[in-house]
Each structure stands twice: as structure tokens, then as C-alpha cells.
Design an enzyme around this catalytic site. Structure first.
Site, PDB file in Angstrom:
ATOM      1  CB  THR A   1      -0.949  -0.028   1.219  1.00  0.00           C
ATOM      2  OG1 THR A   1      -1.812  -1.153   1.063  1.00  0.00           O
ATOM      3  CG2 THR A   1      -1.774   1.221   1.334  1.00  0.00           C
TER       4      THR A   1
ATOM      5  CB  CYS B   1      12.011  18.916   8.419  1.00  0.00           C
ATOM      6  SG  CYS B   1      11.543  17.557   7.341  1.00  0.00           S
TER       7      CYS B   1
ATOM      8  CG  HIS C   1      -6.230   0.977 -12.468  1.00  0.00           C
ATOM      9  ND1 HIS C   1      -5.355   1.510 -13.374  1.00  0.00           N
ATOM     10  CD2 HIS C   1      -5.473   0.398 -11.501  1.00  0.00           C
ATOM     11  CE1 HIS C   1      -4.112   1.260 -12.984  1.00  0.00           C
ATOM     12  NE2 HIS C   1      -4.155   0.587 -11.846  1.00  0.00           N
TER      13      HIS C   1
ATOM     14  CB  CYS D   1       8.703  20.063   6.390  1.00  0.00           C
ATOM     15  SG  CYS D   1       8.963  19.613   4.669  1.00  0.00           S
TER      16      CYS D   1
ATOM     17  CB  CYS E   1      15.836  19.110   1.167  1.00  0.00           C
ATOM     18  SG  CYS E   1      15.119  19.014   2.820  1.00  0.00           S
TER      19      CYS E   1
ATOM     20  CB  ALA F   1      -1.112   6.638  -6.144  1.00  0.00           C
TER      21      ALA F   1
HETATM   22  C1  FAD Z   1       4.196  -1.547  -8.421  1.00  0.00           C
HETATM   23  C2  FAD Z   1       2.746  -1.559  -8.001  1.00  0.00           C
HETATM   24  C3  FAD Z   1       1.825  -0.689  -8.597  1.00  0.00           C
HETATM   25  C4  FAD Z   1       0.491  -0.718  -8.236  1.00  0.00           C
HETATM   26  N1  FAD Z   1      -0.355   0.222  -8.741  1.00  0.00           N
HETATM   27  C5  FAD Z   1      -1.653   0.197  -8.402  1.00  0.00           C
HETATM   28  C6  FAD Z   1      -2.538   1.188  -8.895  1.00  0.00           C
HETATM   29  O1  FAD Z   1      -2.120   2.158  -9.525  1.00  0.00           O
HETATM   30  N2  FAD Z   1      -3.851   1.062  -8.625  1.00  0.00           N
HETATM   31  C7  FAD Z   1      -4.345   0.019  -7.913  1.00  0.00           C
HETATM   32  O2  FAD Z   1      -5.550  -0.074  -7.765  1.00  0.00           O
HETATM   33  N3  FAD Z   1      -3.527  -0.892  -7.361  1.00  0.00           N
HETATM   34  C8  FAD Z   1      -2.194  -0.812  -7.575  1.00  0.00           C
HETATM   35  N4  FAD Z   1      -1.334  -1.714  -7.028  1.00  0.00           N
HETATM   36  C9  FAD Z   1      -1.873  -2.724  -6.116  1.00  0.00           C
HETATM   37  C10 FAD Z   1      -2.153  -2.170  -4.728  1.00  0.00           C
HETATM   38  O3  FAD Z   1      -1.053  -1.411  -4.263  1.00  0.00           O
HETATM   39  C11 FAD Z   1      -2.438  -3.328  -3.791  1.00  0.00           C
HETATM   40  O4  FAD Z   1      -3.475  -4.100  -4.349  1.00  0.00           O
HETATM   41  C12 FAD Z   1      -2.849  -2.925  -2.396  1.00  0.00           C
HETATM   42  O5  FAD Z   1      -1.988  -1.961  -1.851  1.00  0.00           O
HETATM   43  C13 FAD Z   1      -2.866  -4.177  -1.524  1.00  0.00           C
HETATM   44  O6  FAD Z   1      -3.176  -3.835  -0.214  1.00  0.00           O
HETATM   45  P1  FAD Z   1      -3.200  -4.950   0.908  1.00  0.00           P
HETATM   46  O7  FAD Z   1      -3.787  -4.315   2.111  1.00  0.00           O
HETATM   47  O8  FAD Z   1      -3.816  -6.198   0.391  1.00  0.00           O
HETATM   48  O9  FAD Z   1      -1.667  -5.348   1.126  1.00  0.00           O
HETATM   49  P2  FAD Z   1      -0.477  -4.608   1.935  1.00  0.00           P
HETATM   50  O10 FAD Z   1      -0.520  -3.146   1.778  1.00  0.00           O
HETATM   51  O11 FAD Z   1       0.782  -5.289   1.517  1.00  0.00           O
HETATM   52  O12 FAD Z   1      -0.787  -4.937   3.452  1.00  0.00           O
HETATM   53  C14 FAD Z   1      -0.528  -6.181   4.017  1.00  0.00           C
HETATM   54  C15 FAD Z   1      -0.008  -5.955   5.422  1.00  0.00           C
HETATM   55  O13 FAD Z   1       0.107  -7.206   6.081  1.00  0.00           O
HETATM   56  C16 FAD Z   1       1.220  -7.136   6.951  1.00  0.00           C
HETATM   57  N5  FAD Z   1       1.664  -8.498   7.271  1.00  0.00           N
HETATM   58  C17 FAD Z   1       2.168  -9.413   6.417  1.00  0.00           C
HETATM   59  N6  FAD Z   1       2.493 -10.540   7.094  1.00  0.00           N
HETATM   60  C18 FAD Z   1       2.177 -10.335   8.404  1.00  0.00           C
HETATM   61  C19 FAD Z   1       2.300 -11.114   9.589  1.00  0.00           C
HETATM   62  N7  FAD Z   1       2.824 -12.349   9.585  1.00  0.00           N
HETATM   63  N8  FAD Z   1       1.880 -10.572  10.757  1.00  0.00           N
HETATM   64  C20 FAD Z   1       1.351  -9.321  10.801  1.00  0.00           C
HETATM   65  N9  FAD Z   1       1.238  -8.526   9.699  1.00  0.00           N
HETATM   66  C21 FAD Z   1       1.643  -9.034   8.523  1.00  0.00           C
HETATM   67  C22 FAD Z   1       2.237  -6.356   6.131  1.00  0.00           C
HETATM   68  O14 FAD Z   1       3.248  -5.780   6.940  1.00  0.00           O
HETATM   69  C23 FAD Z   1       1.369  -5.314   5.446  1.00  0.00           C
HETATM   70  O15 FAD Z   1       1.315  -4.101   6.145  1.00  0.00           O
HETATM   71  C24 FAD Z   1       0.031  -1.676  -7.303  1.00  0.00           C
HETATM   72  C25 FAD Z   1       0.951  -2.519  -6.671  1.00  0.00           C
HETATM   73  C26 FAD Z   1       2.304  -2.428  -6.989  1.00  0.00           C
HETATM   74  C27 FAD Z   1       3.295  -3.249  -6.250  1.00  0.00           C
END
Ligand code: FAD
Length: 474
Positions: free
Chosen positions: A41, A440, A49, A398, A435, A46
């Protein structure tokens, strides 16, 4: 005993916690890192879509289009920045134009509104800095941009204010089934819960394996980016994609909600902890971005970073109860468009949980967040008023992003408040400017130490072990 334990404080975990917080339930979020939004995340494109990419009929397609439509209201309720600026997928030759037309058809099948195909001249009339070589594009006006960690922090803030417990620095190590639910062992404590939501991003398969579920795997695919100074922020006013490949949506150029220009990402298979940027990757990003937008000034790059896509083995989002494990839900394989779909995924999870526990609303709770006012965005009149009430809003900490002492102190004391340097940065933008915190950071460390009543040496960059200072020199 909790009713619901959510593993992972990314955009999925926190938006789901926010919805659950309206009900008479004991809910906790378990997060291994020192803040929310520390996984995928925090580092992505960002983009909200429009929804023409995913295969018609898939969960990705359905929840992307639904999430996109919901985002305006969610952003308003959470007082976060969201701009519906529209997107182009540009084509440079007939083969790419055929791909653009396929996407248009997919969009129609997925129910994406208002799209149209335009020719090269129309493209450049709308975006004068785009390449002369572009022969046409798919225009989707419903695409938007958002601040992914701002959204996640805001969702966590509402959830915590409504009574959800946020357990940071708690890493889930094992899970066992019990008669009336599950026992989750973390590095800090042992938690009993009736329902588990596995929203652990790239580690969702490891969490599933802890309860013997091997039905999917998640592997990491790295995306490297470059962020440019605000001087380049107006180079384009929409999201500019190239036609997607099998592994990603191609190199894009986009303004950010904060006024910078973002270019990237690459798409390379990776290890799950590898967030390093590489010369090869960044050169590819520059080459790709320059193909669409030749005129931006690459000397204005202020930061490079990488994010890890959680690529699921099923090819679609896995949002379901684990086979044979009552009350154990996965939100796994949430790669792009996971951010766009996030509000819809949270609703889907709430609906499913309603099958196993009673959802009774508590009176006087709501999903709204008190706006976090950025000094830099206020009028002079508003600034004067604020400083009159609290002179700490008159002290700039900042300089690049014009963030005040008042804002930094406020973000530390809000629900789900900042406890380290990067957490302050993500909430206020202190350190996000040209910077990159050179000026900051020491002052923010000082404020964190004072407000959290810690010795300065114990203030960290991003949680456990990431110390910044070793001791006093004089
Ligand atoms: C390069 C890239 C570009 C992208 N661009 C887009 C975009 O433009 N638009 C879009 O819609 N989507 C986009 N995405 C996808 C989007 O970012 C993800 O689908 C979204 O952020 C997923 O969120 P999440 O909460 O599932 O995962 P995460 O944000 O990864 O959260 C999972 C959390 O679980 C925690 N965790 C893992 N294991 C454990 C454990 N054992 N114990 C406790 N905590 C744990 C981690 O620390 C993490 O904080 C993109 C992704 C990438 C990598």
C-alpha cells in the site's frame, strides 16, 4: 476474545476494519510493522483505475469498477485527496492500437462508463506534452489518483476512534484452530478470535499455510519508480499509460495528488523482502516514460522507490472463506487493481462475515474522519485564524512542503497516531519535498521524543530496530 482479528494493516485491512467498527464487535488489526500502510500500500502507482484491464467476469473486474465508483464518497468521508483526472492508454503503432481497441471492448464488457477512442491529434490537444508519435488512445475519464497511505491512515484513524484495537509491531507467527474460533500467536502475545481476516498482502499465502491451507500461492513482482519534483507536476494532467503487457500495465506517467510527477513501474520477478531499486530498472523507467512524454526533466527526480505486487497463483483476487475453516477469510492475491477495488473488497468481506457473526450497529458511531488540515493548502485568512488559536501552526518545520509544528504534533496525537519519523512523513508530508528530510528530520525527531516522552535515541525511522541516533556528542 475478539470477534474479528484482521491480519495486515494495508488498505484492505484498514478499510475493512473501518466498516466493522460500526458494529457491536471486538475487532483488532494485527500488523507486523511500526505503522499502517507499510506493505504494498505504501509504494504503488496510486491510480484508481477505470476498470478496463481485468478479464470480464473476474472479481478483479467487478470490484475495480465498483470500487472506482465508490471512491469519491469514501475519499470525501475520510477527507483525503482524490482527483478524478481520467487516463489515456496511448498507442504508437497499429499493433498497439489494436490492443487499445481490445481494452475498450473489455471496458464495455466490464461496465466502465464514458470511455472513448481518440486519434493522435485529439490526444495532443488534450495533453500537449505527449509524443508526436502517438497515433491514438483509449480515454477513460473515470480514472483517478489518490494518496494510498493517506487513505489507509484515514481509514485506520476512523476504525481506532470507533474502538478497533491497532496492534502494531505484532508479527503473526502461528495460528491454531480452537473449538470456538482461532488462536493467533504473535511475537508479542496470544490472541483468541472467532473470525480471522487474512489481509497480509505478499505474505497472505504464509498466513494461509499456518492453518494448513495450501490452495494458493503469492509471489512478489517488483515495480520500480521515480518521483519528480513539483516543478514537473504539470507536465501531464491525466494518467498516461502504454498498452499493458502480460506482467503489468506498462510504464506510466502521472501527476500525483500532491502535485509531483510519478514515472514507472517496472515489472520483474522478485524476492518478498527485496525493495531495492536498480540502475537497470530505473533506466528502463526513464526510457519508457520518455517514449510517451519526451519533455519532462529527469534532472528533477527527487526519489526512487520500489513496491512489490502480490501476484496470486489463481490469477484473480481470492476473497473467500478458506475451505473447511469456518470464519477464516482470505483477501489474498490483491495485486493491481487492489487499491482501486479496496472499498468494494471491504464491503464484500463485511457481507461474508455477516454469515458467521451477528452484525448489530452501535448508535452514534459513524465512518467520517475529522479533516486533517494541511497548512500549505489553507488560505492566508485560514492560516491567521489557525495560528491565533494555536501558535504552533505558525512554526514551519518542513520548509519544502510548508509543514508546521502544529501539524506534526497533531498527527502524533490523532487516533492511530504517528510514532516514528516515516509515520509523520506519511501523515503530514514533512520530509517528502525536494530536500527529502535533510532539513526537517532532526526537528521531527525532537518533536516525536517530546510528544511521546521518549529519549531522542529511542525515536526510530520506521519502527522496531530502525534507530536514527546512537547518543549525544556534546
Ligand atoms: C508496483 C505496483 C503498482 C500498483 N499500482 C496500483 C494502482 O495504480 N492502482 C491500484 O488499484 N492498485 C495498484 N497496485 C496494487 C495495490 O497497491 C495493492 O493491491 C494494495 O496496496 C494491496 O493492499 P493490501 O492491504 O492487500 O496489502 P499490503 O498493503 O501489503 O498490506 C498487508 C499488510 O500485512 C502485513 N503483514 C504481512 N504478514 C504479516 C504477519 N505475519 N503478521 C502481521 N502482519 C503481517 C504487512 O506488513 C502489510 O502491512 C500496485 C501494486 C504495486 C506493487
Amino acid at each position: 476474545m475478539y470477534d474479528v482479528a484482521i491480519i495486515g494493516a494495508g488498505v484492505i485491512g484498514t478499510l475493512t476494519a473501518r466498516l466493522l467498527s460500526l458494529y457491536d464487535l471486538q475487532v483488532c488489526i494485527i500488523e507486523k510493522d511500526g505503522d499502517v500502510a507499510m506493505g504494498t500500500t505504501k509504494a504503488n502507482s496510486a491510480i484508481i483505475h477505470a476498470g478496463y484491464d481485468a478479464k470480464p467476469g473476474s472479481l478483479k473486474a467487478k470490484l475495480n469498477v465498483k470500487g472506482n465508483a465508490m471512491m469519491e464518497q469514501v475519499a470525501k468521508d475520510l477527507a483525503v485527496h482524490f482527483k478524478r483526472i481520467g487516463s489515456f492508454v496511448v498507442a504508437f503503432n497499429d499493433e498497439e492500437m489494436a490492443r487499445v481497441k481490445e481494452l475498450y471492448q473489455r471496458g464495455l464488457d466490464n461496465g466502465v462508463p464514458e470511455m472513448k477512442i481518440i486519434n493522435g491529434n485529439e490526444v495532443r490537444e488534450m495533453e500537449p506534452n505527449l509524443s508526436e508519435d502517438i497515433i491514438g488512445a483509449l480515454y477513460a475519464p473515470t480514472a483517478g489518483i489518490i494518496g494510498p497511505y493517506e487513505l489507509t491512515v484515514a481509514a485506520a484513524e476512523v476504525a481506532v476512534r470507533n474502538g478497533v484495537e491497532l496492534k502494531l509491531e505484532h508479527e503473526v507467527e502461528s495460528i491454531s484452530e480452537e473449538e470456538d474460533g482461532y488462536r493467533i500467536q504473535t511475537n508479542q502475545d496470544s490472541i483468541q478470535t472467532k473470525v480471522v481476516i487474512n489481509a497480509a498482502g505478499i505474505f497472505a499465502d504464509a498466513i494461509a499455510e499456518m492453518v494448513g491451507d495450501h490452495s494458493f500461492e503469492v509471489h512478489a513482482r517488483k515495480g520500480e519508480y521515480m518521483l519528480l519534483d513539483k516543478s514537473q507536476g504539470n507536465t501531464v494532467s491525466r494518467v498516461i499509460f502504454q498498452p499493458p503487457s502480460k506482467v503489468g500495465k506498462g510504464i506510466l506517467v502521472t501527476p500525483t495528488v500532491d502535485g509531483n510527477l510519478l514515472v514507472g513501474p517496472t515489472a520483474d520477478e522478485s524476492q518478498k523482502e527485496d525493495l531495492a531499486t536498480t540502475q537497470k530498472g530505473l533506466e528502463k523507467v526513464l526510457r519508457g516514460a520518455k517514449r510517451s512524454v519526451p519533455s519532462f526533466n529527469e534532472r528533477e527526480v527527487i526519489r526512487s522507490f520500489a513496491g512489490l505486487r502480490a501476484v496470486g497463483s489463481t490469477g484473480d483476487f481470492v476473497i473467500e472463506e478458506a475451505d473447511g475453516l469456518k470464519g477464516f477469510y482470505h483477501a489474498a492475491g490483491i495485486e493491481s487493481p487492489g487499491l482501486s477495488a479496496a472499498p468494494a473488497i471491504a464491503e464484500e468481506l463485511l457481507r461474508k462475515i455477516g454469515d458467521v457473526i451477528e452484525l448489530n450497529k452501535v448508535e452514534n458511531l459513524n465512518l467520517l474522519r475529522k479533516p486533517f488540515k494541511r497548512f500549505s493548502e489553507l488560505t492566508n485568512e485560514e492560516r491567521r485564524e489557525l495560528i491565533k488559536k494555536d501558535p504552533r501552526y505558525g512554526k514551519i518545520v518542513c520548509r519544502c512542503e510548508k509543514v508546521t509544528e502544529g501539524e506534526i504534533i497533531e498527527c502524533i496525537h490523532r487516533p492511530a497516531g504517528a510514532t516514528n519519523l516515516d509515520a509523520v512523513k506519511r501523515r503530514t508530508r514533512a520530509g517528502m519535498g525536494r530536500c527529502q528530510g535533510g532539513f526537517c528530520s532532526p526537528r521531527v525527531v525532537d518533536l516525536l521524543a517530546k510528544e511521546l516522552d521518549l529519549p531522542m535515541e529511542e525515536v526510530t525511522k520506521q519502527g522496531s530496530g530502525s534507530y536514527l541516533l546512537v547518543g549525544k556528542t556534546k
